[in-house]
Design an enzyme around this catalytic site. Sequence first.
Site, PDB file in Angstrom:
ATOM      1  N   LYS A  33       0.811  -1.220   0.000  1.00  0.00           N
ATOM      2  CA  LYS A  33       0.000   0.000   0.000  1.00  0.00           C
ATOM      3  C   LYS A  33       0.843   1.268   0.000  1.00  0.00           C
ATOM      4  O   LYS A  33       0.418   2.308  -0.484  1.00  0.00           O
ATOM      5  CB  LYS A  33      -0.949  -0.005   1.197  1.00  0.00           C
ATOM      6  N   GLU A  68     -10.632   6.921   3.536  1.00  0.00           N
ATOM      7  CA  GLU A  68     -11.513   6.073   4.327  1.00  0.00           C
ATOM      8  C   GLU A  68     -10.748   4.791   4.597  1.00  0.00           C
ATOM      9  O   GLU A  68      -9.795   4.461   3.904  1.00  0.00           O
ATOM     10  CB  GLU A  68     -12.789   5.762   3.558  1.00  0.00           C
ATOM     11  N   SER A  70       1.805  -9.748  -0.818  1.00  0.00           N
ATOM     12  CA  SER A  70       1.435  -8.329  -0.690  1.00  0.00           C
ATOM     13  C   SER A  70       1.709  -7.731   0.680  1.00  0.00           C
ATOM     14  O   SER A  70       1.930  -6.530   0.795  1.00  0.00           O
ATOM     15  CB  SER A  70      -0.041  -8.154  -1.047  1.00  0.00           C
TER      16      SER A  70
HETATM   17  C1  LIG Z   1      -5.161  -3.936   1.423  1.00  0.00           C
HETATM   18  C2  LIG Z   1      -4.442  -5.190   1.176  1.00  0.00           C
HETATM   19  C3  LIG Z   1      -4.788  -6.045   0.096  1.00  0.00           C
HETATM   20  C4  LIG Z   1      -5.977  -5.818  -0.795  1.00  0.00           C
HETATM   21  O1  LIG Z   1      -5.927  -4.674  -1.586  1.00  0.00           O
HETATM   22  P1  LIG Z   1      -5.630  -4.731  -3.161  1.00  0.00           P
HETATM   23  O2  LIG Z   1      -5.966  -3.362  -3.611  1.00  0.00           O
HETATM   24  O3  LIG Z   1      -6.504  -5.789  -3.753  1.00  0.00           O
HETATM   25  O4  LIG Z   1      -4.200  -5.061  -3.317  1.00  0.00           O
HETATM   26  C5  LIG Z   1      -3.997  -7.169  -0.135  1.00  0.00           C
HETATM   27  N1  LIG Z   1      -2.955  -7.472   0.661  1.00  0.00           N
HETATM   28  C6  LIG Z   1      -2.611  -6.694   1.720  1.00  0.00           C
HETATM   29  C7  LIG Z   1      -1.448  -7.089   2.553  1.00  0.00           C
HETATM   30  C8  LIG Z   1      -3.342  -5.524   2.001  1.00  0.00           C
HETATM   31  O5  LIG Z   1      -2.987  -4.777   3.058  1.00  0.00           O
END
Ligand SMILES: *Cc1c(COP(=O)(O)O)cnc(C)c1O
Length: 408
Positions: free
Chosen positions: A92, A114, A381
């Site tokens: 993010k 938000e 992610s």
């Molecule tokens: C917020 C988040 C997501 C989901 O958001 P995307 O916009 O689909 O990437 C996925 N993995 C993590 C670790 C997150 O914090």
Amino acid sequence: MDYIGKHPDELGKFGEFGGMFAPEILMPALNELKEGYFRYLKDENFIKEFSQILSEYSGRPTPLYRAKRYGEFIGCKVYLKREDLNHGGAHKINNVMGQALLAKKMGKTKLVAETGAGQHGFATAIAGAYFGMETKVFMGEIDIKRQAYNVFRMQLLGAEVIPVKSGSKTLKDAVNEGLRYWISHLEDTHYLMGSVVGPHPYPLIVREFQRVIGKEIKDQILRYEGKLPDAIIACIGGGSNAIGAFYDFVNDDSVNLIGVEAAGEGKDTNKHSIALGLGRKGVLHGAMQYLLQDGYGNITETHSISAGLDYPGVGPEHCYLKELHRLRVAEATDKETLQAFKNLSLYEGIIPALESSHALAYLEKIKKEFQKDDIVVVNLSGNGGKDLSIVKEHIQFKIDPEKYEIQD
Ligand SMILES: *Cc1c(COP(=O)(O)O)cnc(C)c1O
């Protein structure tokens, strides 16, 4: 496929998806953002400053790590793109630093966002502190109670967390309140969108800031293996980490792009978030997309063990890539996800976010599709530290005092 650089069109459409279904009163702000974007994203100084922030502050490039023991378990070469090692513990940061820098260049002094579980609010609070911009985060009252740890983290970084008492007191209502606030403070405030969702130009802007993930993967895998991967797997909430990882490979037809949604308690129950797989076309938060809705077009409740995937819609570009048959749409249940969470922790000493564990869970489900020398990249992610209290409800270790007795 000849795709890169051609979408969205000037109206912000990916095929029939996306667009600008926004109230009249927001149009000047969206148009201003569009102009700012087209001005600065071609600007050499902007690009330089952005990549410097990512490298010096967030720690990019993140490693592309060959997970040998986990790969042996799967039966092919598995590489993990370590977005969990970014500052803040997730991908993010790429988006929030980009948008805040853009807002600053455009003369804005304040950020509003938000948040549902608090992850995007936390990331926005990081950007607010870094750039010295006043930050307000709208959050449903119920979510504030559920996510006390994230609320405290945001407050430590100087952000003001504003409770939303309307509607279901969760994410959907926080978006509405955040937009309402923005409409009356357009002059000095940027609305910092958390994923590749919302009206044009947000899905385009967020994709461009997250593209760094796929660019790095391509560069790294060519250096390590001398060829492109056979598949890239990423979880999809709104879709930002997935499109970031996929985009620079869309023209490379040999690379399978696999997006994994949250099947919650199962696709046959109504407790899931499978918007891309099971949703119907509709408009939410300014864009045409696949949506989980009832017969009247009301948005239905969603569920996932991972808060970051608990969203009733999905980014318009993913909808389009699905329609073009360029994206393979998949899902994993809460149960399969917890198993993958445990597996990666045990095999690699890496605790993945529950969101990312969905991508791993799907790889585990389809491992027979891959041969020993096939190369699969999983976009990790985020880090799972934030999820431990949830996971602890499902996994327990007993300490057996017998085992700790000293034998003679
Ligand atoms: C917020 C988040 C997501 C989901 O958001 P995307 O916009 O689909 O990437 C996925 N993995 C993590 C670790 C997150 O914090």
